[in-house]
Design an enzyme around this catalytic site. Structure first.
Site, PDB file in Angstrom:
ATOM      1  N   PHE A   1      16.615  -5.836   9.902  1.00  0.00           N
ATOM      2  CA  PHE A   1      15.508  -5.609   8.974  1.00  0.00           C
ATOM      3  C   PHE A   1      15.866  -6.298   7.663  1.00  0.00           C
ATOM      4  CE2 PHE A   1      12.089  -2.108   8.982  1.00  0.00           C
ATOM      5  CZ  PHE A   1      11.628  -2.480  10.234  1.00  0.00           C
TER       6      PHE A   1
ATOM      7  N   GLN B   1       5.794  -0.853  -3.951  1.00  0.00           N
ATOM      8  CA  GLN B   1       6.140  -1.897  -2.987  1.00  0.00           C
ATOM      9  C   GLN B   1       4.897  -2.465  -2.316  1.00  0.00           C
ATOM     10  OE1 GLN B   1       8.387  -1.150   0.928  1.00  0.00           O
ATOM     11  NE2 GLN B   1       9.804  -2.291  -0.347  1.00  0.00           N
TER      12      GLN B   1
ATOM     13  N   HIS C   1       3.795  -4.647   0.786  1.00  0.00           N
ATOM     14  CA  HIS C   1       4.331  -5.141   2.049  1.00  0.00           C
ATOM     15  C   HIS C   1       3.763  -6.522   2.292  1.00  0.00           C
ATOM     16  CE1 HIS C   1       5.513  -5.407   6.225  1.00  0.00           C
ATOM     17  NE2 HIS C   1       6.196  -4.284   6.103  1.00  0.00           N
TER      18      HIS C   1
ATOM     19  N   LEU D   1      -0.836  -2.367   8.821  1.00  0.00           N
ATOM     20  CA  LEU D   1       0.473  -3.002   8.751  1.00  0.00           C
ATOM     21  C   LEU D   1       0.862  -3.759  10.016  1.00  0.00           C
ATOM     22  CD1 LEU D   1       2.971  -2.883   6.753  1.00  0.00           C
ATOM     23  CD2 LEU D   1       3.956  -1.389   8.473  1.00  0.00           C
TER      24      LEU D   1
ATOM     25  N   GLU E   1       7.649  -5.057   9.681  1.00  0.00           N
ATOM     26  CA  GLU E   1       8.719  -5.993   9.392  1.00  0.00           C
ATOM     27  C   GLU E   1       9.512  -6.315  10.662  1.00  0.00           C
ATOM     28  OE1 GLU E   1      10.509  -5.287   5.647  1.00  0.00           O
ATOM     29  OE2 GLU E   1      12.520  -5.658   6.425  1.00  0.00           O
TER      30      GLU E   1
ATOM     31  N   ARG F   1      11.300  -7.158   0.791  1.00  0.00           N
ATOM     32  CA  ARG F   1       9.840  -7.216   0.744  1.00  0.00           C
ATOM     33  C   ARG F   1       9.268  -7.731  -0.561  1.00  0.00           C
ATOM     34  NH1 ARG F   1       8.817  -1.556   3.912  1.00  0.00           N
ATOM     35  NH2 ARG F   1       9.491  -2.447   5.886  1.00  0.00           N
TER      36      ARG F   1
ATOM     37  N   HIS G   1       2.087  -0.685  -0.269  1.00  0.00           N
ATOM     38  CA  HIS G   1       2.681  -0.066   0.903  1.00  0.00           C
ATOM     39  C   HIS G   1       3.424   1.227   0.607  1.00  0.00           C
ATOM     40  CE1 HIS G   1       4.353   0.106   4.906  1.00  0.00           C
ATOM     41  NE2 HIS G   1       5.586  -0.040   4.486  1.00  0.00           N
TER      42      HIS G   1
ATOM     43  N   ARG H   1      12.471  -0.546  -2.173  1.00  0.00           N
ATOM     44  CA  ARG H   1      13.011   0.115  -0.992  1.00  0.00           C
ATOM     45  C   ARG H   1      13.210  -0.877   0.144  1.00  0.00           C
ATOM     46  NH1 ARG H   1      10.463   1.996   3.978  1.00  0.00           N
ATOM     47  NH2 ARG H   1       8.482   1.199   3.223  1.00  0.00           N
TER      48      ARG H   1
HETATM   49  C1  LIG Z   1       1.969   1.635   8.095  1.00  0.00           C
HETATM   50  C2  LIG Z   1       3.297   2.088   7.603  1.00  0.00           C
HETATM   51  C3  LIG Z   1       4.456   1.759   8.299  1.00  0.00           C
HETATM   52  C4  LIG Z   1       5.704   2.188   7.871  1.00  0.00           C
HETATM   53  N1  LIG Z   1       6.820   1.839   8.583  1.00  0.00           N
HETATM   54  C5  LIG Z   1       8.024   2.314   8.182  1.00  0.00           C
HETATM   55  C6  LIG Z   1       9.204   2.028   8.929  1.00  0.00           C
HETATM   56  O1  LIG Z   1       9.170   1.360   9.955  1.00  0.00           O
HETATM   57  N2  LIG Z   1      10.375   2.529   8.503  1.00  0.00           N
HETATM   58  C7  LIG Z   1      10.474   3.284   7.375  1.00  0.00           C
HETATM   59  O2  LIG Z   1      11.558   3.729   7.045  1.00  0.00           O
HETATM   60  N3  LIG Z   1       9.368   3.563   6.649  1.00  0.00           N
HETATM   61  C8  LIG Z   1       8.149   3.096   7.018  1.00  0.00           C
HETATM   62  N4  LIG Z   1       7.037   3.384   6.269  1.00  0.00           N
HETATM   63  C9  LIG Z   1       7.139   4.331   5.174  1.00  0.00           C
HETATM   64  C10 LIG Z   1       7.202   5.740   5.729  1.00  0.00           C
HETATM   65  O3  LIG Z   1       6.478   5.801   6.923  1.00  0.00           O
HETATM   66  C11 LIG Z   1       6.639   6.766   4.785  1.00  0.00           C
HETATM   67  O4  LIG Z   1       7.187   6.608   3.522  1.00  0.00           O
HETATM   68  C12 LIG Z   1       6.957   8.158   5.288  1.00  0.00           C
HETATM   69  O5  LIG Z   1       6.561   8.312   6.612  1.00  0.00           O
HETATM   70  C13 LIG Z   1       6.338   9.223   4.429  1.00  0.00           C
HETATM   71  O6  LIG Z   1       6.544  10.465   5.069  1.00  0.00           O
HETATM   72  P1  LIG Z   1       6.262  11.821   4.314  1.00  0.00           P
HETATM   73  O7  LIG Z   1       6.747  12.895   5.199  1.00  0.00           O
HETATM   74  O8  LIG Z   1       6.829  11.741   2.952  1.00  0.00           O
HETATM   75  O9  LIG Z   1       4.675  11.861   4.174  1.00  0.00           O
HETATM   76  P2  LIG Z   1       3.488  11.757   5.252  1.00  0.00           P
HETATM   77  O10 LIG Z   1       3.955  11.494   6.609  1.00  0.00           O
HETATM   78  O11 LIG Z   1       2.477  10.847   4.660  1.00  0.00           O
HETATM   79  O12 LIG Z   1       2.918  13.219   5.266  1.00  0.00           O
HETATM   80  C14 LIG Z   1       2.219  13.750   4.184  1.00  0.00           C
HETATM   81  C15 LIG Z   1       1.755  15.122   4.545  1.00  0.00           C
HETATM   82  O13 LIG Z   1       1.237  15.753   3.388  1.00  0.00           O
HETATM   83  C16 LIG Z   1       0.032  16.381   3.696  1.00  0.00           C
HETATM   84  N5  LIG Z   1      -0.760  16.487   2.469  1.00  0.00           N
HETATM   85  C17 LIG Z   1      -1.168  15.499   1.640  1.00  0.00           C
HETATM   86  N6  LIG Z   1      -1.852  16.020   0.621  1.00  0.00           N
HETATM   87  C18 LIG Z   1      -1.866  17.355   0.784  1.00  0.00           C
HETATM   88  C19 LIG Z   1      -2.412  18.439   0.058  1.00  0.00           C
HETATM   89  N7  LIG Z   1      -3.100  18.273  -1.065  1.00  0.00           N
HETATM   90  N8  LIG Z   1      -2.228  19.678   0.546  1.00  0.00           N
HETATM   91  C20 LIG Z   1      -1.556  19.890   1.692  1.00  0.00           C
HETATM   92  N9  LIG Z   1      -1.021  18.900   2.411  1.00  0.00           N
HETATM   93  C21 LIG Z   1      -1.173  17.653   1.953  1.00  0.00           C
HETATM   94  C22 LIG Z   1      -0.584  15.546   4.779  1.00  0.00           C
HETATM   95  O14 LIG Z   1      -1.441  16.330   5.538  1.00  0.00           O
HETATM   96  C23 LIG Z   1       0.641  15.143   5.576  1.00  0.00           C
HETATM   97  O15 LIG Z   1       0.937  16.128   6.536  1.00  0.00           O
HETATM   98  C24 LIG Z   1       5.788   2.947   6.694  1.00  0.00           C
HETATM   99  C25 LIG Z   1       4.643   3.275   5.992  1.00  0.00           C
HETATM  100  C26 LIG Z   1       3.398   2.839   6.417  1.00  0.00           C
HETATM  101  C27 LIG Z   1       2.201   3.165   5.616  1.00  0.00           C
END
Ligand SMILES: Cc1cc2nc3c(=O)[nH]c(=O)nc-3n(C[C@H](O)[C@H](O)[C@H](O)COP(=O)(O)OP(=O)(O)OC[C@H]3O[C@@H](n4cnc5c(N)ncnc54)[C@H](O)[C@@H]3O)c2cc1C
Ligand code: SF4
Ligand code: SF4
Ligand code: FES
Lengths: 240, 567
Positions: free
Chosen positions: B118, B231, B233, B243, B246, B277, B344, B379
């Site tokens: 990566f 960031q 992407h 997306l 990568e 990135r 991103h 990141r």
């Molecule tokens: C398309 C894409 C691909 C990616 N690929 C990678 C990768 O390959 N490797 C890597 O390391 N990172 C990757 N990332 C980054 C990574 O996926 C995210 O940063 C990470 O998954 C975020 O996880 P989280 O648990 O913080 O939030 P999320 O998984 O976004 O979860 C947020 C949660 O909060 C809840 N929520 C939001 N607002 C409220 C509210 N007001 N009240 C109650 N609940 C709420 C939602 O319901 C959800 O359950 C990628 C990101 C994207 C967008």
């Protein structure tokens, strides 16, 4: 010349309306417009009371399963242009409607939980503390079944599940197969008991609706058949 | 009134990992989530998750220390080095644990977890499961939460905290299904609400990645840290900005301009397409700005996978191929993919320490919504999922420790006041005769963020953006909603969220305007280089009714002295 499409959308709040109304909305067809983006267009510009579920808009979160022109599909990955001039949009069938295109998923999640949807590993992990070894062929066996996004498109297309409220249904059984087929899982006999039970695989009449309507093309019926075979074998050999 | 020892807001990777930790500690735990946990945007993560497992022949001498160095260098030295090192040290344990719980990682020929190269990493260190790593980890963690019988409040949106200034006592939330507003008493609240992509127009993030809960914490007096570091992407498809991982470049994909040139050779000759990135996104933007983008005028170049061949694409990048077919109508086996950079990830977020604790006792944060800071100014790919599981576990453990074995000091009166206040605000919104609407304020916000607080930044456009965002915040006081029925009222929910998004956008823009240097994701045309003498510090934004008040705090440097970042 811009082309317009008529969305014919199911509208109902069960507390206020005894029956559903179908409301028409004219939408201008722009290149790449998906059904989901058309719904957002209606929500933001035409009728702000419309209710539907969505989040990822990229066919991975499983929120936006709907009954579109008579088939279950994900609104976000469906191009409006492929659906003709009048597009009928209804909630997933045979689940209680909460409002408009939003259905009550309670029974769907209950069934998911009934199949013990987690890896059952009786033995301790390897003493090294590192990963279990799984060879490439074994890993391949679960390839398709791990792709399930729990969208319920299969479950709500299964006529057996419609009429037989206890039937676990294709989604829960596909999840079960994901573990049955995983070389790391040790749920063996216990899993087969669940699938062999009253609510299990023998209620499936191999109608294939589920497999046809799965947006992830998971061969659900194949998994169900494999589990039937395992149950028969388990019974013959006295394991269950 | 509902009550739990720990309430975790959000059911993505960070939230579920925290929940499982608390449940295993025997703490009364609940998750409150706007989306069913498996619908969280973590499920969209494709490429993989980093840990120095040294599973591949090329990476036998990889180590957590090397992973930490790559992270710190990728961060343009703004990461707190002790925190980055904690993350990379915890990494192998967290990954093995995920495997033990059933994550179907892709395997090496000898059956170990497979790893791929990566950007910005010295070794192939990114553990992957085809190109659906996030989906599989999310579902596996959900399965563990089911196994631990974690209580989940589905389709509830957290709206506000109940703090008396010295301690937090719970939160107020809206039940989307019924429209009911309820108070939840909790000794500890952990925010795990993900990113804020939707403050931008072009983003890889989900419709629900609003960043609203950053504003919930911010309004309760908790600072937001390093918000100016966003960031972009390099490879999101035109139109929807979905997306292209990568991993596509990790597997050998090229980026080419309209002349078919692999232009990265002019920007990062050694790392080429696998430079970090921020560098790849800027290079693409420069190509587009200088007229070497694709002729369709939409501002794009190609991601070309054709030379990888059918078999490799089908085996390693099947999800990418499906997306191209459904959303672009093209098969990447046969045709190059038109892509452009898209917002991103937010490096910034709710200011926490390395156990997820904020300055407000009883409030924790983990995952993308938090800023520890392990990622500094930029990141590395694969480090965010890692942050989610490492910090989810740490925040869960810390919250568990915080609530265990001590008498609950919750004050119901504080919670009741919060409930009254928030209910009155929602009521006022429903009754408002104000003329502004969701789209009249959201669209200009998203345009300003994309155009003026984007990949390249400059004094004048940023000054205008800050002024505009402050104006939009004022106009928000005059906003109304058209849908009045409380049940599943998306108009109401999204309008409430917009208020928070404007606060977050304003804090981001204000921080960006103030930082007079270029570093990682923050790239200014008027201050082109990094300025360690004046700017080796974290930005802290504190909420005031008129906009962010900025303060700064030092960066922790342990082993690695800042050096120029070359790839
Ligand atoms: C398309 C894409 C691909 C990616 N690929 C990678 C990768 O390959 N490797 C890597 O390391 N990172 C990757 N990332 C980054 C990574 O996926 C995210 O940063 C990470 O998954 C975020 O996880 P989280 O648990 O913080 O939030 P999320 O998984 O976004 O979860 C947020 C949660 O909060 C809840 N929520 C939001 N607002 C409220 C509210 N007001 N009240 C109650 N609940 C709420 C939602 O319901 C959800 O359950 C990628 C990101 C994207 C967008
Ligand atoms: S094959 Fe079985 S599970 Fe699938 S639709 Fe038919 S009866 Fe239902
Ligand atoms: S098996 Fe297919 S249709 Fe059924 S829930 Fe899973 S992804 Fe949806
Ligand atoms: S919106 Fe996520 S699957 Fe359609």
């Amino acid at each position: 010349m811009s082309q317009t499409v008529t969305l014919r959308i199911y509208r109902r709040d069960p507390e206020l309306d005894s029956a559903a109304k179908y409301q028409n909305y004219q939408i201008e067809l722009t290149p790449g417009l998906t059904v989901l983006m058309a719904l957002y267009h209606v929500l933001e510009n035409v009728d702000k009371s419309l209710a539907f579920r969505a989040s990822c808009r990229s066919a991975v979160c499983g929120s936006c399963g709907m009954h579109i022109n008579g088939k279950n599909m994900l609104a976000c990955e469906t191009q409006l242009a492929t659906l003709g001039n009048e597009v009928l949009i209804e909630p997933l069938p045979h689940l209680p409607v909460l409002k408009d295109l939003v259905v009550d998923m309670t029974t769907f999640w209950d069934k998911y939980e009934r199949v013990r949807p987690y890896l059952i590993a009786l033995k301790e992990p390897p003493p090294s503390g590192k990963e279990r070894i799984q060879n490439v062929e074994d890993r391949k066996r679960i390839d398709e079944f791990i792709d399930c996004i729990l969208c319920a498109c299969c479950h709500t297309s299964c006529s057996t599940a419609w009429w037989d409220k206890e039937y676990l249904g294709p989604a829960a059984l596909a999840k079960m197969y994901r573990f049955v087929a995983d070389s790391r899982d040790e749920g063996g006999a216990e899993r087969l008991k669940i699938v062999a039970s009253e609510e299990g695989v023998f209620r499936c009449h191999t109608i294939f609706n589920c497999t046809e309507e799965c947006p992830k093309k998971i061969p659900i019926t194949f998994g169900i058949q494999e589990m039937k075979k395992k149950v028969m074998w388990g019974k013959l050999t006295g394991k269950i | 009134m509902l009550k739990h020892q720990v309430i975790i807001v959000g059911g993505g990777l960070a939230g579920l990992r925290a929940a499982v930790e608390c449940a295993m500690l025997g703490v009364d735990t609940a998750v409150l989530s706007l989306l069913y946990p498996v619908r969280s945007h973590s499920g969209a993560a494709q490429g993989g998750i980093n840990a120095a497992l040294a599973n591949m022949p090329e990476c036998k001498d990889d180590s957590p220390a090397k992973h930490a160095y790559d992270t710190v260098k990728g961060a343009d030295f703004l990461a707190d080095q002790d925190c980055s090192e904690t993350m990379t040290t915890d990494a192998p344990t967290r990954i093995y644990e995920l495997e033990h719980w059933g994550v179907p990682f892709s395997r090496t020929f000898d059956g170990k977890i497979a790893q791929r190269p990566f950007g910005g990493a010295g070794y192939p260190r990114t553990c992957y499961a085809a190109d659906k790593t996030g989906l599989y980890i999310l579902h596996t963690l959900n399965e563990q939460a089911v196994k631990q019988r974690v209580k989940v409040y589905n389709e509830w949106a957290a709206l506000s905290l109940a703090s008396d200034g010295a301690q937090n006592h719970g939160l107020v939330a809206l039940n989307l299904q019924t429209g009911e507003i309820g108070a939840f008493a909790a000794d500890a609240v952990i925010f795990a609400t993900g990113g804020a992509g939707r403050i931008y127009k072009r983003t890889s993030n989900a419709m629900q990645s609003t960043g609203f809960c950053l504003a919930v914490a911010y309004r309760a007096g908790i600072p937001l840290k390093d918000m100016e570091f966003v960031q972009f992407h390099p490879t999101t498809i035109i139109g929807t900005n979905i997306l292209m991982t990568e991993g596509a470049r990790g597997e050998g994909g090229y980026i080419i301009n309209k002349d078919g040139e692999r232009f990265m050779q002019r920007y990062a000759a050694k790392a080429m397409e696998l430079a970090p990135r921020d560098i790849v996104s800027r290079s693409i933007q420069t190509e587009i700005n200088e007229g070497r983008g694709l002729p369709d005028g939409g501002g794009s170049v190609y991601l070309d996978l054709r030379h990888l061949g059918r078999e490799k694409i089908l085996e390693r990048l099947p999800g990418i191929r499906d997306i191209c077919i459904s959303f672009l109508g093209l098969d990447p086996i046969e045709k190059p993919i038109p892509i452009q950079p898209g917002m991103h990830f937010i490096m910034g977020g709710i200011d926490t320490d390395k156990d997820g604790a904020t300055i407000l006792p009883g409030v924790f944060a983990a995952g993308e919504c938090a800023c520890v800071s392990v990622h500094g100014a930029n990141r590395l790919g694969g480090n965010s999922l890692l942050e989610c599981v490492v910090m989810g576990q740490r925040a869960g453990a810390a919250a568990g420790k915080f609530v265990k074995g001590k008498a609950s000091a919750l004050k119901e009166a504080v919670l009741n006041d919060a409930l009254k206040k928030t209910s009155a605000e929602v009521d006022a919104l429903l009754k408002s005769s104000g003329k502004e609407r969701l789209v009249t304020l959201r669209d200009p916000m998203q345009d300003a963020m994309t155009d003026q607080i984007g990949i390249y930044r400059d004094e004048k456009p940023m000054t205008e953006a800050v002024a505009l965002l402050r104006e939009l915040r004022k106009r928000y006081r005059n906003i109304g909603v058209d849908a009045k029925n409380l049940k599943f009222n998306l108009d109401l929910l999204r309008t409430i969220e917009l208020g928070g998004m404007l606060d977050v956008a304003e804090a981001t823009a204000t921080g960006a305007l103030a930082r007079k240097e270029s570093r990682g994701g923050h790239s200014r045309l008027d201050f082109k280089t990094r300025d360690d003498a004046n700017w080796m510090k974290h930005t802290l934004a504190y909420f005031t009714p008129d906009g962010a008040r900025l303060d700064y705090k030092p960066v922790t440097i342990t082993k690695w002295q800042p050096e120029e970042r070359k790839y």
